[in-house]
Motif scaffolding. Sequence first.
Motif, PDB file in Angstrom:
ATOM      1  N   ALA A  87       0.824  -1.208   0.000  1.00 30.63           N
ATOM      2  CA  ALA A  87       0.000   0.000   0.000  1.00 30.63           C
ATOM      3  C   ALA A  87       0.858   1.257   0.000  1.00 30.63           C
ATOM      4  CB  ALA A  87      -0.934  -0.001   1.211  1.00 30.63           C
ATOM      5  N   GLU A  88       1.944   1.260   0.772  1.00 30.70           N
ATOM      6  CA  GLU A  88       2.819   2.434   0.780  1.00 30.70           C
ATOM      7  C   GLU A  88       3.464   2.630  -0.589  1.00 30.70           C
ATOM      8  OE1 GLU A  88       5.609   2.868   3.900  1.00 30.70           O
ATOM      9  OE2 GLU A  88       4.076   2.970   5.482  1.00 30.70           O
ATOM     10  N   GLY A  89       3.841   1.542  -1.229  1.00 28.43           N
ATOM     11  CA  GLY A  89       4.421   1.640  -2.560  1.00 28.43           C
ATOM     12  C   GLY A  89       3.447   2.206  -3.570  1.00 28.43           C
ATOM     13  N   ALA A 114      -6.249  -1.928  -0.942  1.00 28.68           N
ATOM     14  CA  ALA A 114      -7.081  -0.819  -1.401  1.00 28.68           C
ATOM     15  C   ALA A 114      -7.521   0.057  -0.233  1.00 28.68           C
ATOM     16  CB  ALA A 114      -8.307  -1.360  -2.143  1.00 28.68           C
ATOM     17  N   ALA A 115      -7.903  -0.573   0.869  1.00 29.89           N
ATOM     18  CA  ALA A 115      -8.339   0.186   2.044  1.00 29.89           C
ATOM     19  C   ALA A 115      -7.200   1.032   2.595  1.00 29.89           C
ATOM     20  CB  ALA A 115      -8.873  -0.761   3.113  1.00 29.89           C
ATOM     21  N   ARG A 116      -6.011   0.472   2.641  1.00 28.70           N
ATOM     22  CA  ARG A 116      -4.856   1.209   3.175  1.00 28.70           C
ATOM     23  C   ARG A 116      -4.469   2.373   2.256  1.00 28.70           C
ATOM     24  NH1 ARG A 116      -2.093  -1.070   7.370  1.00 28.70           N
ATOM     25  NH2 ARG A 116      -2.718  -3.175   8.005  1.00 28.70           N
ATOM     26  N   VAL A 117      -4.527   2.160   0.941  1.00 29.48           N
ATOM     27  CA  VAL A 117      -4.250   3.244   0.009  1.00 29.48           C
ATOM     28  C   VAL A 117      -5.302   4.343   0.164  1.00 29.48           C
ATOM     29  CG1 VAL A 117      -4.123   3.907  -2.428  1.00 29.48           C
ATOM     30  CG2 VAL A 117      -3.058   1.777  -1.656  1.00 29.48           C
ATOM     31  N   GLY A 118      -6.559   3.931   0.361  1.00 27.43           N
ATOM     32  CA  GLY A 118      -7.630   4.906   0.539  1.00 27.43           C
ATOM     33  C   GLY A 118      -7.387   5.816   1.724  1.00 27.43           C
ATOM     34  N   VAL A 119      -6.933   5.232   2.833  1.00 23.78           N
ATOM     35  CA  VAL A 119      -6.656   6.033   4.029  1.00 23.78           C
ATOM     36  C   VAL A 119      -5.453   6.943   3.803  1.00 23.78           C
ATOM     37  CG1 VAL A 119      -5.923   5.937   6.440  1.00 23.78           C
ATOM     38  CG2 VAL A 119      -7.680   4.362   5.607  1.00 23.78           C
ATOM     39  N   ALA A 120      -4.382   6.389   3.253  1.00 24.65           N
ATOM     40  CA  ALA A 120      -3.143   7.153   3.091  1.00 24.65           C
ATOM     41  C   ALA A 120      -3.285   8.279   2.067  1.00 24.65           C
ATOM     42  CB  ALA A 120      -2.007   6.223   2.684  1.00 24.65           C
ATOM     43  N   ALA A 121      -4.039   8.017   0.998  1.00 29.05           N
ATOM     44  CA  ALA A 121      -4.160   8.999  -0.091  1.00 29.05           C
ATOM     45  C   ALA A 121      -5.467   9.782  -0.030  1.00 29.05           C
ATOM     46  CB  ALA A 121      -4.046   8.283  -1.446  1.00 29.05           C
ATOM     47  N   ARG A 122      -6.270   9.526   1.004  1.00 26.05           N
ATOM     48  CA  ARG A 122      -7.588  10.171   1.123  1.00 26.05           C
ATOM     49  C   ARG A 122      -8.391   9.959  -0.157  1.00 26.05           C
ATOM     50  NH1 ARG A 122      -7.904  13.351   5.516  1.00 26.05           N
ATOM     51  NH2 ARG A 122      -9.681  14.494   4.678  1.00 26.05           N
ATOM     52  N   ALA A 123      -8.422   8.717  -0.593  1.00 21.27           N
ATOM     53  CA  ALA A 123      -9.085   8.357  -1.845  1.00 21.27           C
ATOM     54  C   ALA A 123     -10.394   7.631  -1.578  1.00 21.27           C
ATOM     55  CB  ALA A 123      -8.163   7.466  -2.675  1.00 21.27           C
ATOM     56  N   GLY A 124     -11.323   7.778  -2.489  1.00 22.99           N
ATOM     57  CA  GLY A 124     -12.558   7.001  -2.434  1.00 22.99           C
ATOM     58  C   GLY A 124     -12.288   5.580  -2.885  1.00 22.99           C
ATOM     59  N   VAL A 125     -12.864   4.601  -2.173  1.00 19.09           N
ATOM     60  CA  VAL A 125     -12.578   3.192  -2.447  1.00 19.09           C
ATOM     61  C   VAL A 125     -13.879   2.421  -2.652  1.00 19.09           C
ATOM     62  CG1 VAL A 125     -11.510   1.074  -1.560  1.00 19.09           C
ATOM     63  CG2 VAL A 125     -10.490   3.297  -1.021  1.00 19.09           C
TER      64      VAL A 125
END
Length: 335
Positions: A87-89, A114-125
Amino acid sequence: MTTTLTGPVLVLLDHASTGALRTTVLELLTIARSLGPVHGAWVAAAGTPAAAGPDDATLAQLGEHGVEAVHVLDLGSADARLSPVVAEGLTALAAGTGAAALLLTSSFENKEVAARVGVAARAGVVVDASGAEVDDQGRVVAAKTVFAGTWTTRCAIRTALAVVALKANSVQPVPADAATVPAIERLIVAVSEAAGRASVVEHTERVASDRPALGEAQVVVVGGRGTNGDFSAVEELADVLGGAVGATRVATDEGWIGHDAQIGQTGVTIAPKLYIGAGVSGAVHHRGGMQSSGTIVAVNSDPESPIFEIADYGIVGDLFTVLPQTAAELRRLQG
């Protein structure tokens, strides 16, 4: 009217340790081309044959499906099997490329990523989606069934980055009209200490099988309580059809088959072209994991079983009679 995204559409290129692409990746690439310019994200564990990136054959295959660039994520010594690391990558890659969307196959591991990317990037998932498109406002809109498959929804993602995990067999893979020559770009990612706090203490390879993976199979034969623990007829028919074997929760809870075969809201979500349920009652938690199947065939001795309410074809009979007869007839037709 806006019909495509201006930023790249990242696709996580799931692959085996040898570097061979998962079949679901080609489905993602087909959908991604309709959204905008397609870039691939390649993540591989250090020390594996795929760590250096895709080989020439895989790169050519990606080019046939319209991939413009492949970003190889160098995670250093971090374990690429850990979802926080991946997710960090991906978060760093999305920020660096100005990506407008990230598409992944909707597996257990990828949904966590996907959930972790959503939190880190403030993205809709959106996970377990069956399709994605861009509306006239330039937003990614994902199609998704909810409430055990009884409702089909359209979810508009209003954030700068849209993260969508799509179910296998959502579309038929189609090569691009014109092949590309993907550029290879390497991104060194400084993985945080927090991402690597977890560790893999044991890894068991899946037993080799000629059957397709359950979540990716186009044909799935499922056994339920009616098998009474005997999956021989289910497995025979699955092998004749070249399909996967699945099970209901009660069958896995009884220990008749491994939990990785469970289909349902708390198991694997599938969307094969053909689903055959043998001795499956059709409880709501099971229906939630298979109701998006193309054609549903039910075999059950109880004519009142709920599975018949959603079946395209229903057979009231003993599965230990119906399934072997069906397998025998298919073998005859196959010559």
